[in-house]
Design a protein around this motif. Sequence first.
Motif, PDB file in Angstrom:
ATOM      1  N   ARG A 137       0.845  -1.200   0.000  1.00 13.13           N
ATOM      2  CA  ARG A 137       0.000   0.000   0.000  1.00 13.13           C
ATOM      3  C   ARG A 137       0.876   1.244   0.000  1.00 13.13           C
ATOM      4  NH1 ARG A 137      -2.883  -3.757   0.029  1.00 13.13           N
ATOM      5  NH2 ARG A 137      -4.452  -4.391   1.529  1.00 13.13           N
ATOM      6  N   HIS A 138       0.329   2.338  -0.543  1.00 14.08           N
ATOM      7  CA  HIS A 138       0.883   3.619  -0.129  1.00 14.08           C
ATOM      8  C   HIS A 138      -0.258   4.481   0.395  1.00 14.08           C
ATOM      9  CE1 HIS A 138      -0.155   5.610  -4.115  1.00 14.08           C
ATOM     10  NE2 HIS A 138      -0.454   6.583  -3.267  1.00 14.08           N
ATOM     11  N   GLY A 139       0.091   5.448   1.217  1.00 15.37           N
ATOM     12  CA  GLY A 139      -0.892   6.381   1.734  1.00 15.37           C
ATOM     13  C   GLY A 139      -0.394   7.792   1.495  1.00 15.37           C
ATOM     14  N   ALA A 140      -1.221   8.786   1.836  1.00 16.53           N
ATOM     15  CA  ALA A 140      -0.760  10.170   1.699  1.00 16.53           C
ATOM     16  C   ALA A 140      -1.328  11.039   2.810  1.00 16.53           C
ATOM     17  CB  ALA A 140      -1.162  10.738   0.344  1.00 16.53           C
ATOM     18  N   ILE A 141      -0.500  11.965   3.269  1.00 13.29           N
ATOM     19  CA  ILE A 141      -0.921  12.943   4.265  1.00 13.29           C
ATOM     20  C   ILE A 141      -0.328  14.306   3.913  1.00 13.29           C
ATOM     21  CG2 ILE A 141      -1.182  11.334   6.197  1.00 13.29           C
ATOM     22  CD1 ILE A 141       1.556  12.246   7.144  1.00 13.29           C
ATOM     23  N   ARG A 142      -0.890  15.333   4.540  1.00 14.85           N
ATOM     24  CA  ARG A 142      -0.431  16.708   4.299  1.00 14.85           C
ATOM     25  C   ARG A 142      -0.282  17.379   5.654  1.00 14.85           C
ATOM     26  NH1 ARG A 142      -5.882  16.887   0.719  1.00 14.85           N
ATOM     27  NH2 ARG A 142      -5.164  15.556  -0.982  1.00 14.85           N
ATOM     28  N   VAL A 143       0.888  17.949   5.906  1.00 15.68           N
ATOM     29  CA  VAL A 143       1.085  18.616   7.192  1.00 15.68           C
ATOM     30  C   VAL A 143       1.294  20.111   6.993  1.00 15.68           C
ATOM     31  CG1 VAL A 143       1.967  16.580   8.382  1.00 15.68           C
ATOM     32  CG2 VAL A 143       3.575  18.108   7.217  1.00 15.68           C
ATOM     33  N   ILE A 195      -5.130  10.590   7.135  1.00 12.04           N
ATOM     34  CA  ILE A 195      -4.689   9.860   5.944  1.00 12.04           C
ATOM     35  C   ILE A 195      -5.763  10.086   4.875  1.00 12.04           C
ATOM     36  CG2 ILE A 195      -5.736   7.681   6.795  1.00 12.04           C
ATOM     37  CD1 ILE A 195      -2.477   7.555   5.030  1.00 12.04           C
ATOM     38  N   ASN A 196      -5.364  10.533   3.672  1.00  7.01           N
ATOM     39  CA  ASN A 196      -6.405  10.878   2.699  1.00  7.01           C
ATOM     40  C   ASN A 196      -6.658   9.800   1.640  1.00  7.01           C
ATOM     41  OD1 ASN A 196      -4.596  11.455   0.462  1.00  7.01           O
ATOM     42  ND2 ASN A 196      -4.099  13.387   1.487  1.00  7.01           N
ATOM     43  N   HIS A 197      -5.760   8.834   1.537  1.00  4.20           N
ATOM     44  CA  HIS A 197      -6.065   7.613   0.782  1.00  4.20           C
ATOM     45  C   HIS A 197      -5.045   6.543   1.104  1.00  4.20           C
ATOM     46  CE1 HIS A 197      -3.138   9.657  -1.852  1.00  4.20           C
ATOM     47  NE2 HIS A 197      -2.898   8.506  -2.466  1.00  4.20           N
ATOM     48  N   LEU A 198      -5.417   5.310   0.801  1.00  5.04           N
ATOM     49  CA  LEU A 198      -4.498   4.181   0.899  1.00  5.04           C
ATOM     50  C   LEU A 198      -4.659   3.414  -0.401  1.00  5.04           C
ATOM     51  CD1 LEU A 198      -4.690   2.282   4.311  1.00  5.04           C
ATOM     52  CD2 LEU A 198      -2.787   3.636   3.412  1.00  5.04           C
ATOM     53  N   ARG A 250     -11.043  12.708   1.398  1.00  6.70           N
ATOM     54  CA  ARG A 250     -10.525  11.342   1.324  1.00  6.70           C
ATOM     55  C   ARG A 250     -11.052  10.605   0.117  1.00  6.70           C
ATOM     56  NH1 ARG A 250     -11.642   9.051   6.893  1.00  6.70           N
ATOM     57  NH2 ARG A 250     -13.712   9.833   6.392  1.00  6.70           N
ATOM     58  N   PHE A 251     -10.194   9.774  -0.443  1.00 10.41           N
ATOM     59  CA  PHE A 251     -10.537   9.096  -1.689  1.00 10.41           C
ATOM     60  C   PHE A 251      -9.886   7.732  -1.747  1.00 10.41           C
ATOM     61  CE2 PHE A 251      -6.462  10.010  -3.802  1.00 10.41           C
ATOM     62  CZ  PHE A 251      -5.996  11.095  -3.075  1.00 10.41           C
ATOM     63  N   GLY A 252     -10.108   7.044  -2.849  1.00 13.05           N
ATOM     64  CA  GLY A 252      -9.494   5.726  -3.037  1.00 13.05           C
ATOM     65  C   GLY A 252      -8.664   5.765  -4.293  1.00 13.05           C
ATOM     66  N   ASP A 281       8.607   4.715  -6.149  1.00 12.27           N
ATOM     67  CA  ASP A 281       8.387   6.133  -5.838  1.00 12.27           C
ATOM     68  C   ASP A 281       7.134   6.685  -6.511  1.00 12.27           C
ATOM     69  OD1 ASP A 281      10.755   6.767  -4.086  1.00 12.27           O
ATOM     70  OD2 ASP A 281      11.693   5.725  -5.755  1.00 12.27           O
ATOM     71  N   PHE A 282       7.099   7.983  -6.698  1.00 15.92           N
ATOM     72  CA  PHE A 282       5.910   8.657  -7.220  1.00 15.92           C
ATOM     73  C   PHE A 282       6.279   9.505  -8.418  1.00 15.92           C
ATOM     74  CE2 PHE A 282       5.127   7.444  -2.932  1.00 15.92           C
ATOM     75  CZ  PHE A 282       3.810   7.028  -2.939  1.00 15.92           C
ATOM     76  N   LEU A 283       5.266  10.082  -9.071  1.00 13.94           N
ATOM     77  CA  LEU A 283       5.501  10.923 -10.242  1.00 13.94           C
ATOM     78  C   LEU A 283       4.796  12.259 -10.025  1.00 13.94           C
ATOM     79  CD1 LEU A 283       4.775   8.212 -12.959  1.00 13.94           C
ATOM     80  CD2 LEU A 283       7.022   9.127 -12.334  1.00 13.94           C
ATOM     81  N   SER A 321       1.657  12.998 -12.170  1.00 10.45           N
ATOM     82  CA  SER A 321       0.542  12.138 -11.752  1.00 10.45           C
ATOM     83  C   SER A 321      -0.011  12.597 -10.418  1.00 10.45           C
ATOM     84  CB  SER A 321       1.006  10.686 -11.596  1.00 10.45           C
ATOM     85  OG  SER A 321       1.537  10.186 -12.790  1.00 10.45           O
ATOM     86  N   ALA A 322       0.893  12.899  -9.484  1.00  3.15           N
ATOM     87  CA  ALA A 322       0.454  13.321  -8.149  1.00  3.15           C
ATOM     88  C   ALA A 322      -0.393  14.581  -8.263  1.00  3.15           C
ATOM     89  CB  ALA A 322       1.650  13.560  -7.238  1.00  3.15           C
ATOM     90  N   ALA A 323       0.039  15.511  -9.118  1.00  6.52           N
ATOM     91  CA  ALA A 323      -0.732  16.746  -9.300  1.00  6.52           C
ATOM     92  C   ALA A 323      -2.124  16.413  -9.826  1.00  6.52           C
ATOM     93  CB  ALA A 323       0.003  17.683 -10.248  1.00  6.52           C
ATOM     94  N   GLY A 324      -2.198  15.470 -10.761  1.00  2.13           N
ATOM     95  CA  GLY A 324      -3.495  15.060 -11.313  1.00  2.13           C
ATOM     96  C   GLY A 324      -4.385  14.457 -10.241  1.00  2.13           C
ATOM     97  N   ILE A 325      -3.776  13.670  -9.345  1.00  2.00           N
ATOM     98  CA  ILE A 325      -4.530  13.040  -8.262  1.00  2.00           C
ATOM     99  C   ILE A 325      -5.027  14.121  -7.285  1.00  2.00           C
ATOM    100  CG2 ILE A 325      -4.342  11.433  -6.293  1.00  2.00           C
ATOM    101  CD1 ILE A 325      -3.966   9.769  -8.684  1.00  2.00           C
ATOM    102  N   PHE A 326      -4.143  15.034  -6.919  1.00  3.99           N
ATOM    103  CA  PHE A 326      -4.542  16.137  -6.043  1.00  3.99           C
ATOM    104  C   PHE A 326      -5.723  16.874  -6.667  1.00  3.99           C
ATOM    105  CE2 PHE A 326      -0.298  16.359  -3.874  1.00  3.99           C
ATOM    106  CZ  PHE A 326      -0.697  16.700  -2.593  1.00  3.99           C
ATOM    107  N   GLN A 327      -5.545  17.287  -7.927  1.00  8.23           N
ATOM    108  CA  GLN A 327      -6.564  18.123  -8.593  1.00  8.23           C
ATOM    109  C   GLN A 327      -7.902  17.432  -8.614  1.00  8.23           C
ATOM    110  OE1 GLN A 327      -6.013  21.024  -9.095  1.00  8.23           O
ATOM    111  NE2 GLN A 327      -3.961  21.445  -9.873  1.00  8.23           N
TER     112      GLN A 327
END
Length: 454
Positions: free
Chosen positions: A69-75, A224-227, A292-294, A395-397, A400-406
Amino acid sequence: MSADRFVSPDDIRSLFAQAMSTMYRTEVPLYGTLVDLVAEINDAVLTDNPALAEQLERNDERGRLAQERHGAIRVGTAEELATLGRLFAVMGMYPIGYYDLSVAGVPVHSTAFRPRTASALAANPFRVFTSLLRLELIEDEALRDESARILARRRIFTDDALALIEQAEREGGLDQNDARRFVLAALETFRWHSDATVSLATYEALSNAHRLVADVVSFRGPHINHLTPRTLDIDAAQAGMLARGIDAKAVVEGPPPRRCPILLRQTSFKALEETVNFPDGEGADAGTHTARFGEIEQRGLALTPKGRALYDQLLAQARDAGGAGSTGQDYPTRLAAAFTAFPDDHDTLRREGLGYYRYALTEAGRANPAAVGDLPAEALVAAGLVSADPIVYEDFLPVSAAGIFQSNLGGEEQRAYAAHANRDAFEQALGMKVEDEFVIYERLQKESLESLRI
Ligand code: OOG
Ligand code: NI
């Protein structure tokens, strides 16, 4: 005091990943659906493709797949980020890679905390994409100051978590009982709280500045905003999501479908509209928040700097064609057309130095060590004495990450901030350097080459 009374960081990470998954299943039941869907698809792929099953087995990827899994958070502050860095270190997770999202209109910069050795990755590759809000990108000075004041007041770690981090640092580890306590305490930081800590008016002002700012500043902690589980066939996963009526994102981020998967392809379903309670019962109807999303992802070959440069170039070409970005019905066609220039067989990818490979003796190689001698790796592969399998991208891209955020902030593509990447500021906040992912892949490849000669 002997070290073996301590639980290994790999085991603590596995416990933590499992606990997070259980918590998120309860918080976001659709996540459970995704996990089940991915398990079904992965079983089917492995049954249909015994060569892939063998390759995963050879590379210690088969066992980890069901856990992966990966997850994401924002501090919000440097102190929060630095303490997170110490918390993740207890679990053998280190900051790898720097991602600047400001160019894509998201006011954060990020790293991924993850394990970095072959054995730790095989045990459990759990990773957390971690973003730090860049308050300096909020234009309104009063709002910026207010955000800073709100963030300075909150405490996102429990006393127990802080004490156990210090203990692990001081003593060099945690025993069974403390490791269990640590996981429970750490989990609290990532839990969703539907009570906002700010007034509805402040929430709305923050949200107007950027929805992400409201998400970071208005709550008690960095939920945690997704896993994200890892699938072996993301096109099947995308179809499966749609078939189950899940509101999946229109475009799969990353490279197009290929025979030899590279890097990372990702799709997600839209954020849930959650009810938020504001202090004093304000805005009982007004309060919904998308946080939160999947997400599902497929991972492929880790690329060398040369391969990555080619990827970035072709992706930009596909996105720029017609000035339509990644929107527009014809995007998959544009993407596929651009990527015909990226070789799609492993022999070529390897010989042209586009990707990283793990080398191992085949049965024939093990039976005849004398034949291995000092021959170069390519000759050994050609002679069938050595196998070369893709090293998986961990790792990440950023695009892609920007697209997921948006897509999950419910936003349109927004203007880019006129900011620059600021890796130094990020490292300063974190209190340590972020590692270069290429160095890690290079080392994994080199270790595998060295193992041929022992
Ligand atoms: C993180 C988005 C990035 C990915 O898989 O690229 C990410 C976030 O929305 O906080 O998770
Ligand atoms: Ni993600």
